[in-house]
Design a protein around this motif. Structure first.
Motif, PDB file in Angstrom:
ATOM      1  N   GLY A  94      -5.539 -22.948   1.665  1.00  0.00           N
ATOM      2  CA  GLY A  94      -6.887 -23.477   1.742  1.00  0.00           C
ATOM      3  C   GLY A  94      -7.444 -24.058   0.460  1.00  0.00           C
ATOM      4  N   GLY A  95      -6.715 -23.881  -0.666  1.00  0.00           N
ATOM      5  CA  GLY A  95      -7.189 -24.460  -1.917  1.00  0.00           C
ATOM      6  C   GLY A  95      -8.574 -23.969  -2.290  1.00  0.00           C
ATOM      7  N   ARG A  96      -9.383 -24.891  -2.771  1.00  0.00           N
ATOM      8  CA  ARG A  96     -10.735 -24.522  -3.219  1.00  0.00           C
ATOM      9  C   ARG A  96     -11.617 -23.997  -2.082  1.00  0.00           C
ATOM     10  NH1 ARG A  96     -12.492 -29.729  -6.670  1.00  0.00           N
ATOM     11  NH2 ARG A  96     -11.069 -30.721  -5.198  1.00  0.00           N
ATOM     12  N   ALA A  97     -11.264 -24.361  -0.845  1.00  0.00           N
ATOM     13  CA  ALA A  97     -12.076 -23.921   0.305  1.00  0.00           C
ATOM     14  C   ALA A  97     -12.026 -22.427   0.526  1.00  0.00           C
ATOM     15  CB  ALA A  97     -11.625 -24.643   1.569  1.00  0.00           C
ATOM     16  N   THR A  98     -10.998 -21.740  -0.030  1.00  0.00           N
ATOM     17  CA  THR A  98     -10.886 -20.297   0.191  1.00  0.00           C
ATOM     18  C   THR A  98     -10.900 -19.507  -1.101  1.00  0.00           C
ATOM     19  OG1 THR A  98      -8.456 -20.488   0.230  1.00  0.00           O
ATOM     20  CG2 THR A  98      -9.595 -20.585   2.345  1.00  0.00           C
ATOM     21  N   ARG A 140       0.831  -1.213   0.000  1.00  0.00           N
ATOM     22  CA  ARG A 140       0.000   0.000   0.000  1.00  0.00           C
ATOM     23  C   ARG A 140       0.863   1.260   0.000  1.00  0.00           C
ATOM     24  NH1 ARG A 140      -3.922  -3.169   3.094  1.00  0.00           N
ATOM     25  NH2 ARG A 140      -5.844  -3.217   1.846  1.00  0.00           N
ATOM     26  N   LEU A 141       1.978   1.224   0.730  1.00  0.00           N
ATOM     27  CA  LEU A 141       2.862   2.388   0.751  1.00  0.00           C
ATOM     28  C   LEU A 141       3.469   2.645  -0.623  1.00  0.00           C
ATOM     29  CD1 LEU A 141       4.670   1.898   4.183  1.00  0.00           C
ATOM     30  CD2 LEU A 141       2.964   3.627   3.591  1.00  0.00           C
ATOM     31  N   ARG A 142       3.554   1.624  -1.445  1.00  0.00           N
ATOM     32  CA  ARG A 142       4.059   1.766  -2.811  1.00  0.00           C
ATOM     33  C   ARG A 142       2.938   2.030  -3.813  1.00  0.00           C
ATOM     34  NH1 ARG A 142       7.798  -2.270  -0.837  1.00  0.00           N
ATOM     35  NH2 ARG A 142       9.955  -1.552  -1.170  1.00  0.00           N
ATOM     36  N   GLY A 143       1.710   2.128  -3.321  1.00  0.00           N
ATOM     37  CA  GLY A 143       0.584   2.407  -4.198  1.00  0.00           C
ATOM     38  C   GLY A 143       0.090   1.199  -4.965  1.00  0.00           C
ATOM     39  N   ARG A 144       0.393   0.009  -4.488  1.00  0.00           N
ATOM     40  CA  ARG A 144      -0.012  -1.211  -5.180  1.00  0.00           C
ATOM     41  C   ARG A 144      -1.264  -1.806  -4.533  1.00  0.00           C
ATOM     42  NH1 ARG A 144       5.997  -4.053  -5.645  1.00  0.00           N
ATOM     43  NH2 ARG A 144       6.953  -2.420  -6.943  1.00  0.00           N
ATOM     44  N   THR A 145      -1.937  -2.646  -5.284  1.00  0.00           N
ATOM     45  CA  THR A 145      -3.132  -3.302  -4.757  1.00  0.00           C
ATOM     46  C   THR A 145      -2.746  -4.479  -3.860  1.00  0.00           C
ATOM     47  OG1 THR A 145      -3.257  -4.727  -6.701  1.00  0.00           O
ATOM     48  CG2 THR A 145      -4.504  -2.664  -6.761  1.00  0.00           C
ATOM     49  N   VAL A 146      -3.679  -4.865  -3.018  1.00  0.00           N
ATOM     50  CA  VAL A 146      -3.446  -5.962  -2.068  1.00  0.00           C
ATOM     51  C   VAL A 146      -4.518  -7.020  -2.274  1.00  0.00           C
ATOM     52  CG1 VAL A 146      -3.354  -6.603   0.369  1.00  0.00           C
ATOM     53  CG2 VAL A 146      -2.397  -4.409  -0.381  1.00  0.00           C
ATOM     54  N   LYS A 147      -4.096  -8.244  -2.485  1.00  0.00           N
ATOM     55  CA  LYS A 147      -5.044  -9.344  -2.640  1.00  0.00           C
ATOM     56  C   LYS A 147      -5.560  -9.789  -1.274  1.00  0.00           C
ATOM     57  CE  LYS A 147      -2.975 -11.222  -6.863  1.00  0.00           C
ATOM     58  NZ  LYS A 147      -2.336 -12.426  -7.474  1.00  0.00           N
ATOM     59  N   PRO A 148      -6.774 -10.331  -1.206  1.00  0.00           N
ATOM     60  CA  PRO A 148      -7.324 -10.803   0.076  1.00  0.00           C
ATOM     61  C   PRO A 148      -6.458 -11.901   0.699  1.00  0.00           C
ATOM     62  CG  PRO A 148      -9.048 -10.640  -1.570  1.00  0.00           C
ATOM     63  CD  PRO A 148      -7.760 -10.441  -2.300  1.00  0.00           C
ATOM     64  N   PHE A 149      -6.498 -11.951   2.003  1.00  0.00           N
ATOM     65  CA  PHE A 149      -5.775 -12.983   2.746  1.00  0.00           C
ATOM     66  C   PHE A 149      -6.502 -14.306   2.601  1.00  0.00           C
ATOM     67  CE2 PHE A 149      -5.196 -15.322   6.830  1.00  0.00           C
ATOM     68  CZ  PHE A 149      -3.834 -15.557   6.723  1.00  0.00           C
ATOM     69  N   ARG A 150      -5.753 -15.360   2.301  1.00  0.00           N
ATOM     70  CA  ARG A 150      -6.323 -16.706   2.208  1.00  0.00           C
ATOM     71  C   ARG A 150      -5.525 -17.638   3.099  1.00  0.00           C
ATOM     72  NH1 ARG A 150      -5.698 -18.751  -3.378  1.00  0.00           N
ATOM     73  NH2 ARG A 150      -6.732 -20.586  -2.504  1.00  0.00           N
TER      74      ARG A 150
END
Length: 383
Positions: free
Chosen positions: A377-381, A301-311
């Motif tokens: 988590g594979g397919r579960a997440t 975020r400090l570099r202005g990039r997007t963050v993917k959800p935690f899995r």
């Protein structure tokens, strides 16, 4: 970005991982990182049952673990949080202003729900108190361990093995290892029998100075009681008006930021983290990945990039049964048992590698990118 100040509250498994990871990721960004913790020692909670069993383990100072990272260590307990002013007050009176806060205060044994626990029971959070009491109990005395989860089982077997003259009783609401597969459960039962641990199924109603009272009124004589049933999280965030669940854990979004105060990230036991299969429960296995993820997310975020959800998905339940036995139950993402398990010598080596891995991860993480997460988590997440 210059002089952006990140304050991390708590130097447990998750907080320490976040500090080391974030320091390496922001080395050239001019970011200041401060880690606040009440103790100058890093506590290996995975090994507290060993200390309770009478073993002396090496001490690791927080400053030594952080050496070379540039992270500033503040020894103190956070006593107040002002999310509007973005300020934390420490018990020595200092006030720390932050731009980003990482809430990693973890959890402690819950001694408030059952009468008498706070007054008469010992907890693994303070293992030295328990060992001193056990040293004073003559041969033939009784220790009652309340709580049949992994922590209670490890403590009961460790103490029974290390103190063969002590009678150990494990009180649990359901059979030990009830969530394991048949083979793992059989191995666990045989280990308890071999070590002379008596298992009592029941609900504790009260802890007395010299006994444990069950729901039906039955008294179990106890020269000492070790309480391992349930945990609680510090109320600091909830008291400050940060959205929290019924257990006091900070409610976070898919990227582990507070839903009410996005400049606050919550990791480990102190965060209510939802996945598609359910809510994560606090363990080192889940805590360290949340710390690593959050260190990366803040840097991105400090570099202005997007963050993917935690899995995240669970992978195993490593369980030591004294120093000479263990059982490893491999799991599905939601922590339910798979058909695979490991026992005997291989399980002992596996468990020791798990217990010793955090400090190795921190040392390596200062220099190279490492992935501390065994499963997403594979397919579960997905989705």
């Amino acid at each position: 970005m210059d002089n952006h100040h990140v304050v991390i509250l708590g130097a447990g498994y998750a907080g320490m991982m976040c500090a080391v990871r974030l320091a390496r990721r922001t080395r050239r960004l001019g970011v200041r990182i401060t880690l606040v913790n009440p103790s100058e020692l890093f506590v290996e909670r995975l090994r507290l049952h060993q200390v309770a069993g009478g073993q002396t383990l090496p001490e690791h100072r927080v400053t030594d673990v952080l050496d070379g990272t540039g992270v500033t260590f503040v020894r103190g307990r956070a006593t107040a949080l002002d999310p509007d002013a973005r300020r934390v007050t420490v018990d020595d009176g200092r006030e720390l202003a932050y731009d980003t806060l990482v809430y990693a205060l973890g959890s402690a044994t819950d001694t408030a729900r059952v009468p008498g626990v706070a007054e008469h029971a010992f907890v693994l959070d303070r293992p030295a108190d328990l060992t001193a009491r056990l040293d004073a109990i003559p041969a033939g005395g009784t220790l009652v361990v309340c709580g049949g989860g992994l922590t209670g089982i490890e403590a009961a077997t460790e103490i029974a093995e290390g103190r063969p003259g002590l009678r150990v009783t494990l009180v649990t609401t359901r059979a030990p290892g009830a969530g394991m597969n048949a083979r793992a459960r059989t191995h666990l039962t045989r280990a308890l029998d071999r070590l002379g641990v008596t298992v009592r199924i029941g609900q504790v109603a009260k802890v007395l100075p010299d006994a444990v009272e069950l729901d039906g009124g039955e008294l179990l004589q106890a020269d000492a009681c070790l309480w391992t049933a349930g945990v609680r999280v510090p109320p600091l965030a909830a008291d400050a008006g940060v959205d929290a669940d019924g257990n006091g854990r900070v409610v976070v979004d898919a990227t582990l930021r507070s839903v009410s105060h996005p400049e606050i990230h919550a990791v480990g036991d102190a965060a209510a983290i939802r996945q598609a299969w359910g809510t994560i429960h606090g363990t080192c296995q889940s805590g360290i990945p949340t710390g690593a993820y959050t260190g990366d997310a803040i840097a991105r975020r400090l570099r202005g990039r997007t963050v993917k959800p935690f899995r995240f998905g669970y992978f195993h339940q490593p369980l030591s049964l004294g120093r000479r036995d263990a059982v490893i139950q491999f799991t599905h993402a939601d922590d339910s048992a798979s058909r695979w398990c490991l026992t005997g010598r291989a399980a002992i080596l596996y468990k020791e590698s798990v217990s010793s891995s955090p400090l190795k991860l921190y040392a390596l993480g200062k220099h190279v990118h490492i992935n501390p997460q065994l499963s997403k988590g594979g397919r579960a997440t997905r989705g």
